[in-house]
Design an enzyme around this catalytic site. Structure first.
Site, PDB file in Angstrom:
ATOM      1  N   ASP A   1       0.840  -1.184   0.000  1.00 28.88           N
ATOM      2  CA  ASP A   1       0.000   0.000   0.000  1.00 28.88           C
ATOM      3  C   ASP A   1       0.885   1.247   0.000  1.00 28.88           C
ATOM      4  O   ASP A   1       1.878   1.309   0.736  1.00 28.88           O
ATOM      5  CB  ASP A   1      -0.870  -0.036   1.270  1.00 28.88           C
ATOM      6  CG  ASP A   1      -1.930   1.035   1.262  1.00 28.88           C
ATOM      7  OD1 ASP A   1      -2.855   0.937   0.447  1.00 28.88           O
ATOM      8  OD2 ASP A   1      -1.833   1.967   2.086  1.00 28.88           O
TER       9      ASP A   1
ATOM     10  N   GLU B   1       1.482   0.240  -4.896  1.00 28.35           N
ATOM     11  CA  GLU B   1       0.997   1.502  -5.431  1.00 28.35           C
ATOM     12  C   GLU B   1       2.199   2.431  -5.569  1.00 28.35           C
ATOM     13  O   GLU B   1       2.802   2.802  -4.554  1.00 28.35           O
ATOM     14  CB  GLU B   1      -0.025   2.122  -4.481  1.00 28.35           C
ATOM     15  CG  GLU B   1      -1.313   1.319  -4.384  1.00 28.35           C
ATOM     16  CD  GLU B   1      -2.304   1.985  -3.437  1.00 28.35           C
ATOM     17  OE1 GLU B   1      -3.447   2.223  -3.847  1.00 28.35           O
ATOM     18  OE2 GLU B   1      -1.927   2.285  -2.291  1.00 28.35           O
TER      19      GLU B   1
END
Ligand code: CA
Length: 709
Positions: free
Chosen positions: A328, A357
């Site tokens: 993340d 990400e």
């Protein structure tokens, strides 16, 4: 002391590199070691249970090397709970061990655990399904609760890890759900939304309605208690999460964890802060820097945070047999840490996937040149990033609900789609200047580009297509959805999709006004759950996704592993007019069966005629169907239906001829010849599958606001 915390001098003086942090259990005794260099005193509190008034004993710990504190307690402590009391100046913080292997209810006490006693039967023999290249993956993103929280799932263990272990479950129409559904669909990996212990679901009130995605970490090395059948006894969550992994492995599905090391739910109240204040977080002046959009950001560049991340992923990979990690807001971390994690995971098993990400949700207090953002993927071998190029190119910008994309009629996106087809790798046929989203070919190899049209964040693909295409018929929106998925599954790179996309998933708001939820992080089950009864209504869409996956698995041409192979073998067809992208792939070294593949995307609202290279071609994907069964043949030219994709193949590869893996097609003629070959394509695809040859995180801050980069 606080002034030097976080400096290289501090790390030089105190960073500890031993492998014995935490509670090291044996039947005879348990040894404890905690790193707390700023503490004046540390003691161990032993409890009988995971919560309540049942302190057994407090044992002073001794200062040991490099800021660590140690003690040893004789006897078999399996099943006891513990915390540390850490005195810094006049304050005493009670904290859970950062290395705790399980906890009591709500994660407020660590647990001393004989991990071998948590192994389900046969877990020692559990093996990862065969898998080699990242581009062979088909990733399905799923939340533990969503799988089973709608009554139509037919699953008994509602909202639990064990929901993944139930076979033979069906919806009200008798159609497969849950595990059987995933297996039938043909995915290779399931990426599970955060399943370490997170803060915002009260594990002591599981009979009341609660939901959270789980991007609010509390104990990083402990499974989430609300997903277990008994959050009060820490061994249960450990065993049940292992059962989930074991069952998925038995069904040829690998498991990827969504890990959120970039921030913690609390700042001042976090175990990081209570153990070594201000060490684990970056500051900007006196304030905590907030690149996560959630109030803080961790400092991966510091020795003990980096070690913590490495130790944590290696622990999950070894103890739970986890097969991949999705980071993340990876852009909050530094590239050196990500590469150190890659190196550590390679020692466990190089087939373990890593991607994340490639952005942050605010400015980070670290030099941008060091951040593991999309633009630095090029430096990180076998670490991938989500392609917002393909996502927004296909469906329209995720920040503007009304914005459309290639499949929904936006003009001028041909080069953006071509950029995505080559997996964001360098390619002279792609006009980089025409892709306003990326200024560079950011992916070194196609396996680094995670290609998708939807994930848990933002509107589902179906909701996006509905909202941005007012007045467009449902029939046409289904065509758009099919074209979107065809682009994802035929592009070079790693296909990824949100669970339920194959059933036109929607996230209905639970309000009188209706509408859909674009940020369902804490929405009720009724919004988030997979509505299995809808599968029967949209079986053609489900079969289309299944067929796309089978076709991809059957054709190595779609799964090339290097930028060089793509440059050498993939050729775009020019001169086809607006809103059409087409290309051929030939002579790929990965092409097990078919010699040449031709793919066409037509986003126009009229059919187009595309001239074909000489010879007879067989059609395997059109606007209606996809799979390994030929839908017809074409020569000279082919008509591609409005808003649809087409894939055709011809020939038998030289490799296959030499190894004799294909049937004796010479002994047959005409149609029967192709039928036999089609059969073999399918068998080949299935065999290869079995062998395994085969945002921006919108941060969920309190206001539900979001920012990108
Ligand atoms: Ca929890």
């Amino acid at each position: 002391m606080r002034k030097v915390i976080g400096t290289t001098h501090f790390d030089e003086a105190f960073a500890y590199d031993g492998d014995d942090l935490g509670a090291v259990y044996t039947k005879e005794s348990t040894k404890f070691r905690v790193w707390a260099p700023t503490a004046d005193a540390v003691s161990l509190n032993l409890y009988k249970e995971g919560d309540g008034d049942n302190l057994l004993e407090t044992i002073p710990m001794e200062a040991d090397e490099r800021g660590t504190w140690v003690c040893e307690k004789q006897g078999d402590l399996n099943g006891r709970y513990y915390t540390y009391s850490i005195r810094i100046d006049d304050a005493v913080n009670e904290a859970v061990d950062l290395y705790a292997r399980s906890t009591g209810v709500n994660g407020n006490r660590g647990m001393i655990l004989d991990l071998r006693s948590t192994d389900p039967e046969g877990f020692e023999e559990d093996v990862r399904p065969a898998f080699v290249n990242a581009t062979d993956a088909v990733i399905y993103e799923l939340h533990v609760r969503d799988l089973s929280s709608d009554p139509s799932s037919g699953i008994q263990n509602v909202g639990k890890f064990l929901g993944f272990t139930e076979k033979g479950t069906v919806n009200s129409q008798g159609i497969a759900t849950g595990l059987d559904h995933m297996k039938d669909l043909g995915i290779t990996h399931v990426q599970i939304l955060p399943s370490y212990d997170y803060a915002t679901v009260d594990e002591s009130k599981l009979d009341t309605a609660q939901f959270n995605w789980g991007y609010d970490p509390k104990n990083y090395n402990v499974p989430e208690g609300s997903y277990s059948t008994d959050p009060y006894h820490g061994e249960v969550r450990v065993k049940e999460m292992k059962q989930m992994v074991q069952t998925l492995h038995e069904n040829d599905i690998r498991v990827i964890m969504d890990v959120v090391y970039n921030h913690t739910f609390n700042t001042e109240e976090s175990w990081f802060q209570k153990t070594v204040p201000d060490y684990y977080y970056r500051k900007s002046g006196d304030a905590y820097s907030n690149a996560s959009g959630c109030g803080n950001e961790t400092a991966s560049e510091r020795a003990m945070m980096r070690k913590f991340m490495i130790d944590s992923v290696v622990y999950w990979a070894e103890e739970y047999h986890i097969d991949g990690f999705r980071f993340d807001l990876m852009g909050v971390h530094d590239t050196e840490t990500m590469m150190a994690i890659r190196e550590a995971l390679d020692k466990v098993d190089p087939s373990i996937m890593m991607y994340g990400e490639g952005w942050t949700s605010g400015d980070a207090a670290i030099e941008s040149s060091l951040q593991a953002t999309k633009n630095h993927i090029y430096q990180m071998d076998r670490v991938g990033a989500f392609s917002d190029d393909i996502r927004d190119g296909i469906r329209g910008n995720v920040f503007y609900p009304l914005d459309t994309g290639f499949v929904s009629g936006k003009e001028g996106l041909e080069e953006r789609i071509k950029f995505s087809v080559v997996g964001a790798t360098e390619n002279q046929q792609v006009d980089l200047a025409a892709n306003e989203n990326s200024g560079n070919f950011w992916s070194r190899q196609p396996g680094q580009s995670i290609n998708y049209a939807s994930c848990h964040d933002n509107l589902t693909l179906w909701d996006k297509l509905t909202i941005s295409n007012e007045g467009v018929s449902e029939e046409d929106r289904v065509k758009m959805n099919k074209l979107a998925s065809a682009i994802v599954f035929t592009s070079q790179g790693v296909p990824f999709f949100q669970a339920g996309e194959e059933m036109l998933r929607t996230k209905p708001l639970q309000t009188e006004e209706g509408g859909v939820d674009e940020n369902s992080y804490s929405a009720p089950d009724a919004t988030n759950s997979l509505k299995w009864d809808n599968k029967g209504n949209v079986l053609d869409v489900y079969e289309y996704y299944k067929g796309l996956i089978a076709f991809r698995k059957a054709h190595g041409a779609l799964r090339m592993t290097t930028a060089g192979e793509i440059q050498a073998n993939l050729t775009f067809i020019d001169g086809l007019g607006e809103n059409v992208v087409a290309y051929t792939i030939e002579n790929s070294p990965n092409m097990e069966i078919a010699e040449e593949v031709l793919v066409i995307y037509n986003a126009n609202k009229d059919k187009v005629s595309v001239p074909l290279p000489e010879g007879e071609w067989e059609i395997y994907i059109n606007g209606e169907k996809a799979g390994c069964e030929a839908l017809g043949t074409a020569a000279g030219s082919v008509e591609v239906d409005r808003i649809s994709a087409m894939a055709l193949t011809r020939g038998i590869s030289e490799n296959a001829k030499q190894t004799g893996e294909t049937p004796q097609t010479d002994s047959h003629g005409g149609k029967s010849d192709s039928l036999v070959r089609n059969l073999w394509l399918c068998i080949g695809g299935v065999c290869l599958a079995v062998m395994g040859i085969f945002g921006y995180k919108r941060k969920r801050n309190n206001a539900g606001k979001e920012t990108k980069r």
